[in-house]
Write an enzyme that holds these catalytic residues in place. Structure first.
Site, PDB file in Angstrom:
ATOM      1  N   GLY A 115       0.846  -1.140   0.015  1.00 56.45           N
ATOM      2  CA  GLY A 115      -0.069  -0.159  -0.059  1.00 56.45           C
ATOM      3  C   GLY A 115       0.780   1.419   0.135  1.00 56.45           C
ATOM      4  CB  CYS A 116       0.534   4.861  -0.938  1.00 55.46           C
ATOM      5  SG  CYS A 116       0.275   4.548  -2.525  1.00 55.46           S
ATOM      6  N   GLY A 117       2.872   4.597   1.286  1.00 60.82           N
ATOM      7  CA  GLY A 117       3.328   5.082   2.648  1.00 60.82           C
ATOM      8  C   GLY A 117       3.484   6.582   2.663  1.00 60.82           C
TER       9      GLY A 117
END
Lengths: 258, 364
Positions: free
Chosen positions: B11-13
């Site tokens: 997932g994005c960070g």
């Protein structure tokens, strides 16, 4: 990226994980396991993912200093992991057996699809804890949290036991909204509180008083929990608890029937 | 049979740091924090926003622009010269980086708006509106040119790569800021290209986002009514423009604007007292098309502070921490501890409830 430094003193294998990439770290653990290692002490952990994932063996014990990364103990089958600080999201994902003890708080989506073993958290837990836990015959997973919990506790729960002791650090709700939404198996024991409100419950569950069988379950599990965290068992146990159970084991059985 | 199955589970960070007393934090700190979340991205986008980095030009608008070729740079500069006084222009400093093999031409301009700019004859709009008009015009009409930063005393640095590599590429160790945000991208529905990396920015607003905005179509069409045009092919772009619309143009109080984005459920509005119920009902009615649907954790940077907010059922992670005058927001606690091992307080913000951290008033 530095390689992990592994040192063996007596039976304990100590790994300094400072700045070590998770693959490297988990490879070191697996290599030591194959060589007969059972006791691990991981120092300077920060954010390494997938620790203990898929490891087998009830005699394996991993102690962690620092905050481990996501999916701690996923698919784990037997070992014990002790985390001396907070931990993140996705702990005990699809875990089959063993025990994870977290001395601090833990994050979201704990025990996702968990099918056996125990997860004990001393502090607060996040959102969607115990989502889709399941059980089969004698294989019953257990999650106990000492603090408060976020929304969707026990969402889609199909089996297992979830206990919330609800100790508050500040003025806050003990349990979040959408409690037990979609729950169709298992049981949630909650410290009795005004925070358990009818309009914040999933429509598949109801709040009930405990019976003798419930009390026996609580006696046994809370004794173990209090021992692990060196807490006063009598004080913990004497609080009033209620249980949350699904009113139907097939809440959506008729959804597509007519 | 042996087989090997590898999947990027991701997932994005996000990471953000702010010092409320405007003490400067070096770029290495935010790079270290976001680098810990390496595995939340896949190398198709990394970026940073920094506030307080251009004190010598703090009253100038700083345009950061990417050009796909020299022709569009000339076209852009022609437009710029007609409307703006350019007091400094230069290539954005970068270094050759093995992990960033190709990049657009990256240029920055420190400008003021000409008081006698030609469009005033037909359309009398204020300075900030004119900046918005410029950004929309360039991104839509000058093929290959994209303004990706347009505020004062702040700047966005972004591109295709892991954030730690993009940060090194832009030599961020040479920048000190009192607010930083950072993003590690894992593109899901939209292309991984330079303009699509986060942060998205307009004027002082910058956004880094983990999640999916499934209401993108509605939000985009709603914004078009107010002359915001989405041209960057990524859902997060709408958030930058919505903030400009709600906070600057409509002058909504911040808490309400954030409630318009992360809208309260009707079932919860029904439980409010009359005054609140009327207000939140009005917000949902008036700003229904500005509501963001889908999972998100967002960090919003602006000239006076940092805001973190989740969707209303917290489908993406967000952790906050404080040590003295410095606050941290991130997708993972370890990302904070990487640069602040012992925070005084660490907490998990609740769904839909913003964490708002403001800078102290500037002492002149």
């Amino acid at each position: 990226m530095p390689a992990s430094k592994t040192k063996k003193t007596g039976k304990t294998i100590t790994i300094d994980a400072k700045g070590v990439y998770y693959r490297e770290l988990n490879h070191s653990i697996r290599t030591a396991l194959k060589a007969g290692g059972k006791e691990f002490h991981l120092k300077n952990i920060n954010g390494q993912r997938y620790i203990g994932d898929g490891l087998v063996g009830r005699d394996v014990r991993i102690t962690i200093d620092g905050v481990p990364g996501n999916d701690l103990g996923a698919f784990m089958d037997g070992p014990t992991i002790v985390v001396n600080s907070n931990a993140q999201d996705g702990i005990s994902n699809t875990m089959n057996d063993g025990k994870i003890i977290i001395h601090g708080d833990a994050g979201d989506v704990l025990g996702y699809g968990m099918r056996g073993g125990k997860l004990f958290v001393r502090g607060d837990v996040g959102y969607r804890v115990g989502i889709h836990m399941k059980e089969f015959k004698a294989k019953i997973p257990v999650i106990i949290a000492g603090g408060v919990a976020g929304d969707f506790l026990g969402e889609y729960m199909a089996g297992g036991i979830l206990i919330l002791l609800g100790e508050k650090k500040k003025n806050e709700m003990m349990v979040g909204d959408y409690l037990g939404t979609g729950m169709h198996g298992g049981v949630i024991y909650l410290k009795y509180s005004d925070d358990i409100k009818e309009d914040r419950l999933g429509k598949e569950v109801a709040v009930m008083e405990l019976d003798d069988a419930d009390n026996k379950v609580l006696d046994k599990l809370l004794k173990e929990y209090c021992q692990d965290f060196r807490m006063d068992y009598d004080k913990t146990r004497q609080q009033r608890f209620v249980k949350l159970k699904p009113v139907s084991h097939r809440p959506y059985g008729k959804l597509y029937a007519y | 049979m042996s087989w090997r199955y590898e999947k990027d589970i991701s997932g994005c960070g996000l990471a953000g740091i702010i010092n409320t007393r405007r003490e400067l934090i070096n770029g290495k700190v935010i790079m270290k924090s976001i680098a810990l979340q390496h595995d939340r991205g896949n190398g198709l986008g990394g970026g940073f926003a920094a506030y307080g980095i251009y004190p010598d030009y703090k009253d100038h608008y700083a345009f950061h622009v990417m050009f796909e070729h020299e022709k569009c740079r000339h076209e852009f500069e022609h437009y710029l010269k007609i409307n703006y006084q350019i007091d400094r222009e230069e290539l954005i400093p970068t270094r050759t980086h093995p992990k960033v093999p190709t990049h657009p031409i990256l240029w920055r301009y420190f400008v003021t708006i000409k008081p006698d700019r030609p469009d005033l004859k037909e359309d009398e709009i204020g300075d900030q509106d004119f900046i918005v008009k410029t950004v929309m015009h360039v991104n839509l009409n000058i093929d290959g040119a994209y303004v990706f930063s347009s505020g004062k005393n702040m700047g966005v640095f972004k591109g295709v790569g892991y954030p730690e590599d993009i940060g090194e590429f832009f030599c961020l160790e040479n920048y000190d800021a009192y607010i930083w945000t950072a993003h590690n991208r894992f593109p899901t529905n939209t292309p991984g290209w330079w303009g699509g990396a986060h942060p998205f920015a307009l004027l002082e607003w910058t956004i880094v986002h983990n999640g999916e905005i499934s209401s993108y179509g509605i939000n985009k069409r709603y914004l078009e009514m107010f002359h915001y045009t989405c041209s960057l092919m990524t859902d997060t772009e709408v958030v930058a423009y919505l903030l400009d619309l709600l906070l600057r143009k409509h002058n909504l109080p911040r808490e309400l604007a954030l409630k318009a984005l992360s809208a309260s459920f009707w079932k919860d509005i029904d439980k409010m007292d009359k005054r609140e119920r009327t207000m939140f009902t009005a917000i949902r009615q008036v700003y229904g098309s500005a509501a963001l649907n889908g999972p998100f954790a967002i960090l919003i940077g602006h000239n006076n502070g940092l805001i973190g907010i989740n969707d209303r059922i917290k489908l993406r992670p967000l952790v906050a921490a404080r040590k003295q005058d410095t606050y941290y927001l991130a997708s993972e606690e370890s990302s904070i501890r990487e640069v602040c091992p012992e925070p005084e307080r660490i907490w998990h913000p609740k769904a839909g409830e913003p964490v708002i951290i403001d800078l102290e008033k500037e002492v002149k």
